[in-house]
Motif scaffolding. Structure first.
Motif, PDB file in Angstrom:
ATOM      1  N   ARG A  90       0.826  -1.207   0.000  1.00  0.00           N
ATOM      2  CA  ARG A  90       0.000   0.000   0.000  1.00  0.00           C
ATOM      3  C   ARG A  90       0.862   1.259   0.000  1.00  0.00           C
ATOM      4  N   SER A  91       1.982   1.234   0.725  1.00  0.00           N
ATOM      5  CA  SER A  91       2.860   2.406   0.775  1.00  0.00           C
ATOM      6  C   SER A  91       3.497   2.668  -0.588  1.00  0.00           C
ATOM      7  N   LEU A  92       3.974   1.600  -1.249  1.00  0.00           N
ATOM      8  CA  LEU A  92       4.580   1.770  -2.570  1.00  0.00           C
ATOM      9  C   LEU A  92       3.561   2.245  -3.598  1.00  0.00           C
ATOM     10  N   LEU A  93       2.340   1.720  -3.524  1.00  0.00           N
ATOM     11  CA  LEU A  93       1.302   2.141  -4.463  1.00  0.00           C
ATOM     12  C   LEU A  93       0.939   3.607  -4.251  1.00  0.00           C
ATOM     13  N   GLY A  94       0.785   4.011  -2.985  1.00  0.00           N
ATOM     14  CA  GLY A  94       0.477   5.413  -2.714  1.00  0.00           C
ATOM     15  C   GLY A  94       1.595   6.337  -3.150  1.00  0.00           C
ATOM     16  N   GLY A  95       2.857   5.931  -2.907  1.00  0.00           N
ATOM     17  CA  GLY A  95       3.980   6.753  -3.357  1.00  0.00           C
ATOM     18  C   GLY A  95       4.046   6.865  -4.863  1.00  0.00           C
TER      19      GLY A  95
END
Length: 205
Positions: A19-24
């Motif tokens: 989720r963090s990589l997708l949001g970034g």
């Protein structure tokens, strides 16, 4: 107390990688698209001429006036720090929140309400009178009228927001290319210019 002396504490945090990589990645793509639209000299891919004529001038003008507003906020912070008992706190708050404050202040000046609550030490970093209004236990409605009850100078925010929107409109009109006009390549002959006597002579290079 004897139990607390030998006690050990640890603080940690966890992150959801996917989720963090997708949001970034979404934010990176959004910033790149915004930069592409705001830059009027960057070539667009084939078929993007409609964006160059319609979207690009407005995005470029809006980004320009927002940068101007952030600069004005920093100048206002320096002015407020002069003569204040804690100038370092005022300058630090201006550097920390000038950009975010502009995103909140411009809609407020256009009579768009916000809702918020502030507590703890971070509340002291907010500009006056926002810190007093958001000090309540629940979510408070933030409007120009309510802020003006605490400080009448807040009405200047309305004037500044209107001037910013007018400046954005003027810049958009000035940067919008005229349909059908194309710059002549260097060294190519252009249209003839009429002389003062009414006889056409010479080429416009």
């Amino acid at each position: 107390m004897s139990d607390l002396v030998g006690a050990k504490a640890s603080v940690g945090f966890t992150v959801t990688p996917g989720r963090s990589l997708l949001g970034g990645a979404v934010w990176v793509v959004a910033v790149l698209l915004l930069a592409l639209l705001a830059s009027r000299r960057t070539p667009l891919p084939p078929g993007g001429q409609a964006l160059h004529r319609t979207v690009r001038p407005a995005v470029s003008a809006l980004c320009g006036v927002l940068v101007l507003a952030v600069g004005a906020g920093l100048v206002a912070g320096v002015y407020a720090a002069i003569g204040d008992d804690h100038p370092g706190l005022v300058l630090g708050s201006a550097l920390l929140g000038a950009a975010n404050g502009v995103w909140i202040g411009v809609p407020l000046g256009l009579f768009v309400p916000w809702y918020g609550r502030a507590s703890g030490a971070l509340r002291h970093a907010l500009p006056d009178p926002v810190d007093d209004l958001l000090a309540g236990p629940g979510g408070e409605r933030l409007t120009v009228g309510r802020l003006a009850e605490l400080d009448g100078r807040v009405w200047l925010l309305v004037v500044a927001s209107v001037l910013l929107m007018l400046a954005a409109g003027v810049l958009t009109a000035a940067r919008t290319p005229v349909e059908g006009s194309r710059p002549s390549p260097v060294g190519a002959p252009g249209r003839r210019r009429p002389s003062r006597g009414g006889v056409r002579c010479g080429w416009a290079w």
